[in-house]
Design a protein around this motif. Structure first.
Motif, mmCIF file in Angstrom:
data_model
loop_
_atom_site.group_PDB
_atom_site.id
_atom_site.type_symbol
_atom_site.label_atom_id
_atom_site.label_comp_id
_atom_site.label_asym_id
_atom_site.label_seq_id
_atom_site.Cartn_x
_atom_site.Cartn_y
_atom_site.Cartn_z
ATOM 1 N N MET A 184 -8.912 6.610 -15.043
ATOM 2 C CA MET A 184 -8.596 5.779 -13.892
ATOM 3 C C MET A 184 -7.183 6.048 -13.409
ATOM 4 S SD MET A 184 -9.979 1.983 -14.324
ATOM 5 C CE MET A 184 -11.679 1.687 -14.196
ATOM 6 N N THR A 185 -7.023 5.975 -12.129
ATOM 7 C CA THR A 185 -5.688 6.198 -11.574
ATOM 8 C C THR A 185 -4.872 4.914 -11.629
ATOM 9 O OG1 THR A 185 -6.329 5.609 -9.339
ATOM 10 C CG2 THR A 185 -6.614 7.922 -9.982
ATOM 11 N N ASP A 186 -3.581 5.058 -11.512
ATOM 12 C CA ASP A 186 -2.695 3.892 -11.496
ATOM 13 C C ASP A 186 -3.006 2.979 -10.326
ATOM 14 O OD1 ASP A 186 -1.328 4.544 -13.779
ATOM 15 O OD2 ASP A 186 0.210 5.690 -12.713
ATOM 16 N N LYS A 187 -3.439 3.593 -9.228
ATOM 17 C CA LYS A 187 -3.738 2.821 -8.021
ATOM 18 C C LYS A 187 -4.870 1.818 -8.269
ATOM 19 C CE LYS A 187 -3.888 3.603 -3.138
ATOM 20 N NZ LYS A 187 -3.944 4.578 -2.078
ATOM 21 N N MET A 188 -5.837 2.203 -9.065
ATOM 22 C CA MET A 188 -6.969 1.315 -9.333
ATOM 23 C C MET A 188 -6.570 0.178 -10.262
ATOM 24 S SD MET A 188 -10.269 3.769 -9.308
ATOM 25 C CE MET A 188 -11.321 2.342 -9.307
ATOM 26 N N ASN A 189 -5.517 0.349 -11.032
ATOM 27 C CA ASN A 189 -5.075 -0.676 -11.972
ATOM 28 C C ASN A 189 -3.965 -1.557 -11.417
ATOM 29 O OD1 ASN A 189 -6.840 0.089 -14.015
ATOM 30 N ND2 ASN A 189 -5.458 1.710 -14.696
ATOM 31 N N SER A 190 -3.401 -1.172 -10.289
ATOM 32 C CA SER A 190 -2.294 -1.945 -9.739
ATOM 33 C C SER A 190 -2.795 -2.999 -8.757
ATOM 34 C CB SER A 190 -1.291 -1.021 -9.045
ATOM 35 O OG SER A 190 -1.905 -0.381 -7.960
ATOM 36 N N THR A 191 -1.986 -4.003 -8.569
ATOM 37 C CA THR A 191 -2.319 -5.097 -7.663
ATOM 38 C C THR A 191 -1.764 -4.784 -6.281
ATOM 39 O OG1 THR A 191 -2.213 -6.661 -9.485
ATOM 40 C CG2 THR A 191 -2.058 -7.569 -7.246
ATOM 41 N N MET A 192 -2.589 -4.933 -5.286
ATOM 42 C CA MET A 192 -2.157 -4.730 -3.904
ATOM 43 C C MET A 192 -1.361 -5.956 -3.458
ATOM 44 S SD MET A 192 -3.225 -1.795 -2.907
ATOM 45 C CE MET A 192 -3.067 -1.917 -1.149
ATOM 46 N N LYS A 193 -0.353 -5.733 -2.644
ATOM 47 C CA LYS A 193 0.441 -6.835 -2.096
ATOM 48 C C LYS A 193 0.050 -7.046 -0.643
ATOM 49 C CE LYS A 193 4.454 -6.175 -5.001
ATOM 50 N NZ LYS A 193 5.896 -5.875 -5.024
ATOM 51 N N PHE A 194 -0.228 -8.279 -0.312
ATOM 52 C CA PHE A 194 -0.547 -8.643 1.059
ATOM 53 C C PHE A 194 0.753 -9.026 1.737
ATOM 54 C CE2 PHE A 194 -2.266 -11.568 4.324
ATOM 55 C CZ PHE A 194 -3.124 -10.673 4.929
ATOM 56 N N LYS A 195 1.101 -8.360 2.845
ATOM 57 C CA LYS A 195 2.410 -8.520 3.461
ATOM 58 C C LYS A 195 2.338 -9.254 4.792
ATOM 59 C CE LYS A 195 4.011 -4.332 1.271
ATOM 60 N NZ LYS A 195 4.485 -2.978 1.442
ATOM 61 N N ILE A 196 1.814 -10.452 4.795
ATOM 62 C CA ILE A 196 1.702 -11.204 6.041
ATOM 63 C C ILE A 196 3.075 -11.611 6.567
ATOM 64 C CG2 ILE A 196 1.385 -13.474 4.998
ATOM 65 C CD1 ILE A 196 -0.918 -13.151 7.580
ATOM 66 N N GLU A 197 4.017 -11.925 5.693
ATOM 67 C CA GLU A 197 5.355 -12.315 6.132
ATOM 68 C C GLU A 197 6.017 -11.197 6.912
ATOM 69 O OE1 GLU A 197 7.343 -15.131 6.088
ATOM 70 O OE2 GLU A 197 5.464 -16.096 5.579
ATOM 71 N N GLN A 198 5.904 -9.981 6.404
ATOM 72 C CA GLN A 198 6.522 -8.849 7.078
ATOM 73 C C GLN A 198 5.897 -8.640 8.455
ATOM 74 O OE1 GLN A 198 6.363 -5.183 4.903
ATOM 75 N NE2 GLN A 198 7.547 -4.072 6.413
ATOM 76 N N GLU A 199 4.582 -8.759 8.538
ATOM 77 C CA GLU A 199 3.907 -8.598 9.825
ATOM 78 C C GLU A 199 4.320 -9.699 10.795
ATOM 79 O OE1 GLU A 199 -0.321 -8.192 9.282
ATOM 80 O OE2 GLU A 199 -0.039 -6.570 7.845
ATOM 81 N N LYS A 200 4.449 -10.910 10.297
ATOM 82 C CA LYS A 200 4.874 -12.039 11.127
ATOM 83 C C LYS A 200 6.293 -11.818 11.641
ATOM 84 C CE LYS A 200 6.204 -15.988 9.476
ATOM 85 N NZ LYS A 200 6.339 -17.235 8.754
ATOM 86 N N ASP A 201 7.180 -11.334 10.753
ATOM 87 C CA ASP A 201 8.559 -11.055 11.142
ATOM 88 C C ASP A 201 8.617 -9.972 12.209
ATOM 89 O OD1 ASP A 201 9.372 -12.915 9.281
ATOM 90 O OD2 ASP A 201 10.135 -11.456 7.840
ATOM 91 N N GLU A 202 7.814 -8.925 12.034
ATOM 92 C CA GLU A 202 7.797 -7.835 13.014
ATOM 93 C C GLU A 202 7.287 -8.314 14.365
ATOM 94 O OE1 GLU A 202 5.610 -4.594 11.252
ATOM 95 O OE2 GLU A 202 7.071 -4.384 9.638
ATOM 96 N N LYS A 203 6.262 -9.167 14.345
ATOM 97 C CA LYS A 203 5.719 -9.717 15.585
ATOM 98 C C LYS A 203 6.785 -10.558 16.294
ATOM 99 C CE LYS A 203 2.387 -13.071 17.270
ATOM 100 N NZ LYS A 203 1.466 -14.137 16.872
ATOM 101 N N ALA A 204 7.471 -11.408 15.533
ATOM 102 C CA ALA A 204 8.518 -12.251 16.116
ATOM 103 C C ALA A 204 9.626 -11.385 16.695
ATOM 104 C CB ALA A 204 9.079 -13.206 15.058
ATOM 105 N N ARG A 205 10.031 -10.361 15.967
ATOM 106 C CA ARG A 205 11.093 -9.465 16.428
ATOM 107 C C ARG A 205 10.706 -8.783 17.735
ATOM 108 N NH1 ARG A 205 11.402 -6.422 12.070
ATOM 109 N NH2 ARG A 205 12.665 -7.984 11.050
ATOM 110 N N GLU A 206 9.479 -8.285 17.795
ATOM 111 C CA GLU A 206 9.004 -7.610 19.011
ATOM 112 C C GLU A 206 8.994 -8.553 20.207
ATOM 113 O OE1 GLU A 206 5.178 -5.883 18.171
ATOM 114 O OE2 GLU A 206 5.993 -4.692 16.524
ATOM 115 N N ILE A 207 8.540 -9.765 19.989
ATOM 116 C CA ILE A 207 8.491 -10.751 21.072
ATOM 117 C C ILE A 207 9.898 -11.095 21.549
ATOM 118 C CG2 ILE A 207 7.957 -13.180 21.596
ATOM 119 C CD1 ILE A 207 5.363 -12.766 19.931
ATOM 120 N N ILE A 208 10.805 -11.316 20.619
ATOM 121 C CA ILE A 208 12.190 -11.641 20.986
ATOM 122 C C ILE A 208 12.789 -10.527 21.838
ATOM 123 C CG2 ILE A 208 14.533 -11.954 20.068
ATOM 124 C CD1 ILE A 208 13.141 -13.425 17.663
#
Length: 86
Positions: free
Chosen positions: A1-25
């Motif tokens: 098995m690869t390391d990728k299959m054993n690692s936990t994915m991180k959900f980055k909603i905060e980063q996406e929200k920050d980028e959206k706010a930045r773009e709008i501003i």
């Protein structure tokens, strides 16, 4: 098995929200400038009052600004200020 299959994915909603706010501003800032307003003064008026009439409707800026909460906008502005002034 690869390391990728054993690692936990991180959900980055905060980063996406920050980028959206930045773009709008940035888009709203540009629209205010194009119409001859002082964008800083207009943002301050909007953040303090919540009155969207501080934001021009030019290029859909008033509709855009309503897509983010004022506290999100303030948070993004403060984070950017601190990041650029350390």
């Amino acid at each position: 098995m690869t390391d990728k299959m054993n690692s936990t994915m991180k959900f980055k909603i905060e980063q996406e929200k920050d980028e959206k706010a930045r773009e709008i501003i940035i888009q709203v800032y540009k629209a205010l400038e194009k119409k001859g307003y002082n964008p800083v003064n207009q943002f301050v008026g909007y953040i303090l009052s919540g009155d969207p009439s501080y934001i021009t409707s030019h290029e859909g800026a008033r509709s855009l600004i309503r897509k983010i909460e004022r506290d999100e906008m303030l948070e993004e502005l403060v984070k950017d200020f601190i990041k650029n002034n350390r």
